[in-house]
Structure formats: C-alpha cells, structure tokens
Design a protein around this motif. Structure first.
Motif, PDB file in Angstrom:
ATOM      1  N   THR A 145     -15.241  47.531  27.917  1.00 24.84           N
ATOM      2  CA  THR A 145     -16.613  47.086  27.643  1.00 24.84           C
ATOM      3  C   THR A 145     -17.647  47.885  28.429  1.00 24.84           C
ATOM      4  OG1 THR A 145     -16.422  45.381  29.375  1.00 24.84           O
ATOM      5  CG2 THR A 145     -15.863  44.738  27.104  1.00 24.84           C
ATOM      6  N   GLY A 146     -17.215  48.969  29.043  1.00 21.79           N
ATOM      7  CA  GLY A 146     -18.143  49.734  29.862  1.00 21.79           C
ATOM      8  C   GLY A 146     -19.039  50.667  29.065  1.00 21.79           C
ATOM      9  N   MET A 147     -20.307  50.686  29.387  1.00 20.35           N
ATOM     10  CA  MET A 147     -21.300  51.616  28.825  1.00 20.35           C
ATOM     11  C   MET A 147     -21.273  51.641  27.296  1.00 20.35           C
ATOM     12  SD  MET A 147     -23.159  52.948  31.199  1.00 20.35           S
ATOM     13  CE  MET A 147     -23.878  54.298  30.256  1.00 20.35           C
ATOM     14  N   LEU A 148     -21.212  50.489  26.670  1.00 19.94           N
ATOM     15  CA  LEU A 148     -21.168  50.443  25.211  1.00 19.94           C
ATOM     16  C   LEU A 148     -22.515  50.822  24.615  1.00 19.94           C
ATOM     17  CD1 LEU A 148     -19.144  47.140  24.573  1.00 19.94           C
ATOM     18  CD2 LEU A 148     -18.322  49.506  24.595  1.00 19.94           C
ATOM     19  N   GLY A 149     -22.468  51.651  23.587  1.00 21.45           N
ATOM     20  CA  GLY A 149     -23.662  52.018  22.843  1.00 21.45           C
ATOM     21  C   GLY A 149     -23.432  51.774  21.373  1.00 21.45           C
ATOM     22  N   HIS A 150     -24.161  52.498  20.526  1.00 25.69           N
ATOM     23  CA  HIS A 150     -24.031  52.338  19.078  1.00 25.69           C
ATOM     24  C   HIS A 150     -23.693  53.677  18.438  1.00 25.69           C
ATOM     25  CE1 HIS A 150     -25.502  48.187  18.677  1.00 25.69           C
ATOM     26  NE2 HIS A 150     -26.337  48.479  19.646  1.00 25.69           N
ATOM     27  N   ARG A 151     -22.774  53.663  17.476  1.00 20.58           N
ATOM     28  CA  ARG A 151     -22.541  54.856  16.659  1.00 20.58           C
ATOM     29  C   ARG A 151     -23.732  55.055  15.729  1.00 20.58           C
ATOM     30  NH1 ARG A 151     -17.677  52.613  12.902  1.00 20.58           N
ATOM     31  NH2 ARG A 151     -16.605  53.013  14.869  1.00 20.58           N
ATOM     32  N   ILE A 152     -23.978  56.280  15.332  1.00 24.41           N
ATOM     33  CA  ILE A 152     -25.130  56.524  14.460  1.00 24.41           C
ATOM     34  C   ILE A 152     -24.728  56.689  12.999  1.00 24.41           C
ATOM     35  CG2 ILE A 152     -26.455  57.529  16.359  1.00 24.41           C
ATOM     36  CD1 ILE A 152     -26.015  60.271  14.993  1.00 24.41           C
ATOM     37  N   GLY A 153     -23.478  57.011  12.730  1.00 26.76           N
ATOM     38  CA  GLY A 153     -23.037  57.138  11.348  1.00 26.76           C
ATOM     39  C   GLY A 153     -23.243  55.835  10.585  1.00 26.76           C
ATOM     40  N   GLY A 154     -23.872  55.929   9.415  1.00 19.77           N
ATOM     41  CA  GLY A 154     -24.129  54.746   8.607  1.00 19.77           C
ATOM     42  C   GLY A 154     -25.403  54.006   8.955  1.00 19.77           C
ATOM     43  N   LYS A 155     -26.061  54.402  10.055  1.00 18.97           N
ATOM     44  CA  LYS A 155     -27.314  53.760  10.440  1.00 18.97           C
ATOM     45  C   LYS A 155     -28.472  54.362   9.637  1.00 18.97           C
ATOM     46  CE  LYS A 155     -25.634  51.140  13.777  1.00 18.97           C
ATOM     47  NZ  LYS A 155     -24.224  51.556  13.804  1.00 18.97           N
ATOM     48  N   THR A 156     -29.617  53.677   9.684  1.00 20.06           N
ATOM     49  CA  THR A 156     -30.804  54.126   8.963  1.00 20.06           C
ATOM     50  C   THR A 156     -31.786  54.788   9.921  1.00 20.06           C
ATOM     51  OG1 THR A 156     -30.605  52.420   7.266  1.00 20.06           O
ATOM     52  CG2 THR A 156     -32.790  53.400   7.579  1.00 20.06           C
ATOM     53  N   LEU A 157     -32.126  56.032   9.612  1.00 12.09           N
ATOM     54  CA  LEU A 157     -33.131  56.775  10.375  1.00 12.09           C
ATOM     55  C   LEU A 157     -34.438  56.734   9.604  1.00 12.09           C
ATOM     56  CD1 LEU A 157     -34.075  58.785  12.583  1.00 12.09           C
ATOM     57  CD2 LEU A 157     -33.191  60.632  11.125  1.00 12.09           C
ATOM     58  N   GLY A 158     -35.480  56.218  10.232  1.00 12.75           N
ATOM     59  CA  GLY A 158     -36.806  56.204   9.631  1.00 12.75           C
ATOM     60  C   GLY A 158     -37.652  57.311  10.228  1.00 12.75           C
ATOM     61  N   ILE A 159     -38.050  58.264   9.407  1.00 11.28           N
ATOM     62  CA  ILE A 159     -38.856  59.393   9.868  1.00 11.28           C
ATOM     63  C   ILE A 159     -40.301  59.166   9.455  1.00 11.28           C
ATOM     64  CG2 ILE A 159     -39.234  61.880   9.694  1.00 11.28           C
ATOM     65  CD1 ILE A 159     -36.277  62.235   9.197  1.00 11.28           C
ATOM     66  N   ILE A 160     -41.186  59.120  10.422  1.00  7.45           N
ATOM     67  CA  ILE A 160     -42.609  58.925  10.174  1.00  7.45           C
ATOM     68  C   ILE A 160     -43.297  60.280  10.308  1.00  7.45           C
ATOM     69  CG2 ILE A 160     -44.715  57.744  10.907  1.00  7.45           C
ATOM     70  CD1 ILE A 160     -42.962  55.519  12.042  1.00  7.45           C
ATOM     71  N   GLY A 161     -43.797  60.798   9.193  1.00  7.92           N
ATOM     72  CA  GLY A 161     -44.328  62.159   9.145  1.00  7.92           C
ATOM     73  C   GLY A 161     -43.224  63.078   8.665  1.00  7.92           C
ATOM     74  N   PHE A 162     -43.406  63.668   7.485  1.00  2.25           N
ATOM     75  CA  PHE A 162     -42.296  64.417   6.890  1.00  2.25           C
ATOM     76  C   PHE A 162     -42.751  65.809   6.485  1.00  2.25           C
ATOM     77  CE2 PHE A 162     -38.540  64.884   4.061  1.00  2.25           C
ATOM     78  CZ  PHE A 162     -37.577  64.385   4.930  1.00  2.25           C
ATOM     79  N   GLY A 163     -43.242  66.534   7.489  1.00  2.00           N
ATOM     80  CA  GLY A 163     -43.575  67.937   7.279  1.00  2.00           C
ATOM     81  C   GLY A 163     -42.370  68.809   7.587  1.00  2.00           C
ATOM     82  N   ARG A 164     -42.619  70.013   8.093  1.00  4.17           N
ATOM     83  CA  ARG A 164     -41.527  70.947   8.360  1.00  4.17           C
ATOM     84  C   ARG A 164     -40.493  70.347   9.316  1.00  4.17           C
ATOM     85  NH1 ARG A 164     -46.021  74.446   9.150  1.00  4.17           N
ATOM     86  NH2 ARG A 164     -46.279  76.051   7.542  1.00  4.17           N
ATOM     87  N   ILE A 165     -40.976  69.783  10.416  1.00  6.33           N
ATOM     88  CA  ILE A 165     -40.044  69.283  11.431  1.00  6.33           C
ATOM     89  C   ILE A 165     -39.325  68.038  10.935  1.00  6.33           C
ATOM     90  CG2 ILE A 165     -39.851  68.364  13.773  1.00  6.33           C
ATOM     91  CD1 ILE A 165     -42.233  70.162  14.538  1.00  6.33           C
ATOM     92  N   GLY A 166     -40.053  67.131  10.281  1.00  2.96           N
ATOM     93  CA  GLY A 166     -39.412  65.946   9.738  1.00  2.96           C
ATOM     94  C   GLY A 166     -38.293  66.293   8.776  1.00  2.96           C
ATOM     95  N   GLU A 167     -38.541  67.268   7.918  1.00  2.00           N
ATOM     96  CA  GLU A 167     -37.505  67.707   6.973  1.00  2.00           C
ATOM     97  C   GLU A 167     -36.321  68.325   7.702  1.00  2.00           C
ATOM     98  OE1 GLU A 167     -38.604  70.053   3.663  1.00  2.00           O
ATOM     99  OE2 GLU A 167     -40.332  68.811   3.107  1.00  2.00           O
ATOM    100  N   ALA A 168     -36.601  69.122   8.716  1.00  3.67           N
ATOM    101  CA  ALA A 168     -35.519  69.761   9.468  1.00  3.67           C
ATOM    102  C   ALA A 168     -34.670  68.717  10.195  1.00  3.67           C
ATOM    103  CB  ALA A 168     -36.092  70.768  10.466  1.00  3.67           C
ATOM    104  N   VAL A 169     -35.302  67.678  10.700  1.00  2.93           N
ATOM    105  CA  VAL A 169     -34.554  66.590  11.337  1.00  2.93           C
ATOM    106  C   VAL A 169     -33.679  65.883  10.307  1.00  2.93           C
ATOM    107  CG1 VAL A 169     -34.768  64.328  12.467  1.00  2.93           C
ATOM    108  CG2 VAL A 169     -36.192  66.248  13.220  1.00  2.93           C
ATOM    109  N   ALA A 170     -34.229  65.648   9.110  1.00  6.83           N
ATOM    110  CA  ALA A 170     -33.477  64.967   8.054  1.00  6.83           C
ATOM    111  C   ALA A 170     -32.218  65.761   7.689  1.00  6.83           C
ATOM    112  CB  ALA A 170     -34.355  64.764   6.826  1.00  6.83           C
TER     113      ALA A 170
END
Length: 332
Positions: A145-170
């Motif tokens: 139970t030590g240092m438990l976090g969350h996996r990111i696979g299957g999670k929802t990423l909300g990107i606010i602002g979808f210009g060049r950098i937003g697209e590259a992050v996506a």
C-alpha cells in the motif's frame, strides 16, 4: 501605418542572455548589445535600452507596458520578441505608436508538449513525492500500500486550448491510452478529430467535471485569466489532477492551494506561476504538487531555433519587408 524602409545595420538591444551561437550571429549581422550577466532588466533599464535602439529583443521576463512604449523614441520601430507568448507586451500601445511586434511561434511546440506529458505521467504516479522520500532517507522499503498513485491508461485527459501544443500533447497522450476531450473556441473538422482521436467538449464546466487530468494550453487573455477558479475546481473529481505548462495566471493559485491542502483534488503539476519567479510558500509546502522552474522551452534545440527566428524577423524587417512572424495587423 508608416512604410517599411531598409536599414543597413540596425541597432539591436537584447534584454537577456541567449545561446552563444545566436549572439555571435546577431553580432555579425547587427549593431547588437547583449546582457552579459543575464540579470533581468528593471523598468528603468528597459526604458534606457528602448531609448537607444532600432530593435528591442525582449523575453517573457520583460514587461513592456504602455508607459514604456509611450516613452520610447521614434527610433524604436521593432520589438522582436524571443518566444511565442506576447502577453507581456502591450500590443495596442505598440500598434498605436507604429512599433511592429514579432514573435517566434511553433519552435517550442514539441519541447512544451514533452514536458507536459512528463508531468501527466509524473503527478498521478507521485514520482515527485517518491523522489523526495528517497532523498530524505525516509523510504522503509516496498509495501503493498506504499506510495499508491493512479494509472493513466483509460483515464480522460481534458485539454483546454487546442492549438499547436494542445494537439502535440494529444498525440503523445493517445499513445499512453488516454481518452482525450478538448475545448477551444472553434471546433476542429470531424476528419481532424478522427485523425487525432479526440472529442470536442464545448462546455468548459462539463470538461472540467469529466476529466481525470486537466491540461492547460490556452494563451493568457482577459477571457482566460483564472479560467480555472474556485468554482471550476469545485467541479473536478476528487481524484483528478491539473497540469499547467502555459501561463501561471490561467489558474487562481489561492483556490488551487486551498484545494490541494484540503485534499479536494488529488494533485497538480506546474511549470508556471502567477508571480514568477516568486512561488507562493504554500505551494512549496504541499506534497502532492510537482513544481518545475518554467522548463517548457528549455532545450538547446528550441532556444537555438527561437534565436534564429528572431534573427530572421529582424533581417526581413531591416530589408524593408514584413516579417513572417509579425504579431500586429494593419501593416503594409
């Protein structure tokens, strides 16, 4: 607007230290003065610099406000900004005085997207906390139970602002199995959405409520100032995270600190701050936030490319042409 005219060897004043190769090239092409010790200029020093040049090359650390622009002599005709963001320059005042403004868009897209993805991976898995635990000598060994976090696979990423950098992050996030929703003023064509694997969410409040991770990539304007405020933080899931590698003022820092301290949200990753370089001591004391010193564009490749774009903009202007990276409209 006045016509552009050719200037053989413009007098250029650079406010911060740039890469040696960039400064060497500027010295070859222009009558250039540099900042040898890289100390940010005070308002008085900026005024002095602006009074003695044809071209000012500022950075994000320089606040070029209406008063400074009003006091500038007629000689100053170009502000060739080093960097893409220009919210530190009063564009309306510059335009009114006939001073052209250029920037260097696009050169830091991949660098900033890479750093953003690093934070997206880092914060939910609590890597910052784990690093500090190891450095302090406090690790007592592996535990179920030590240092438990969350996996990111299957999670929802909300990107606010979808210009060049937003697209590259996506693009990067998709490879890690994230479901991506985005919000921007104008929706992308359906074919582009399909290619990128993203879905449009027109209601910003709904995006905030749906997302497991929120990443900010919009410019700082009067409309986006504190776009993440106490009301929107209240809509976030309790196990959600927020990432900001854009501008510190996009988040109400007090509201964010309150939420982090109370456990209202799970954590944050920040590369920018409202009053940087000052960072609120409360933020420094919160364990579930990763803090970086504005590293989004900090690569040799990106900083070199930005300097080359500044040089290209100055050369085009000095040759009597309109630079490709001109920010203001209305020039002929």
């Amino acid at each position: 607007m006045p016509e552009l005219s050719r200037i053989e060897r413009p007098r250029v004043r650079v406010t911060r230290q740039l890469l040696p190769a960039v400064e060497q090239r500027m010295a070859e092409l222009f009558d250039a003065t540099f900042n040898a010790d890289d100390t940010p200029l005070s308002p008085e020093e900026l005024a002095s610099a602006m009074a003695d040049c044809d071209v000012l090359v500022p950075t994000v650390t320089d606040r070029i406000d209406a008063d400074l622009i009003a006091a500038a002599p007629p000689r100053l005709k170009l502000i060739a900004n080093y960097g893409a963001g220009v919210n530190h320059i009063d564009l309306a005042a510059a335009k009114a005085k006939g001073i052209m403004v250029t920037n260097t868009p696009g050169v830091f897209t991949d660098d900033t997207a890479d750093l953003t993805m690093a934070l997206i991976l880092n914060v939910p898995r609590r890597l910052g906390e784990g690093h500090r635990l190891m450095r302090s000598g406090g690790w007592q060994g592996w535990s179920p139970t030590g240092m438990l976090g969350h996996r990111i696979g299957g999670k929802t990423l909300g990107i606010i602002g979808f210009g060049r950098i937003g697209e590259a992050v996506a693009i990067r996030a998709k490879a890690f199995g994230l479901n991506i929703i985005y919000n921007k003023r104008h929706r992308l064509p359906a074919s582009v959405e399909e290619e990128l694997g993203v879905s449009f969410e027109p209601d910003l409040d709904r995006l905030v409520g749906r997302a497991d991770i929120i990443s900010l990539h919009c410019p700082l304007t009067s409309e986006t100032d504190k776009i993440i405020n106490a009301d929107r933080i209240a809509l976030m899931k309790p196990d959600a995270y927020i990432i900001n590698s854009s501008r510190g003022e996009l988040i109400d820092e007090v509201a964010l600190m309150d939420a982090l301290e109370s456990g209202r949200i799970a954590g944050a990753g920040l590369d920018v701050y409202t009053h940087e370089p000052a960072v609120d001591p409360r933020l420094l004391a919160i364990p579930n936030v990763v803090l970086l010193p504005h590293l989004g564009s900090a690569t040799f490749e990106g900083r070199g490319a930005s300097g080359e774009r500044v040089i290209a903009n100055i050369r085009m202007w000095a040759d009597g042409h309109r630079p490709a990276d001109q920010v203001l409209d209305g020039w002929s």
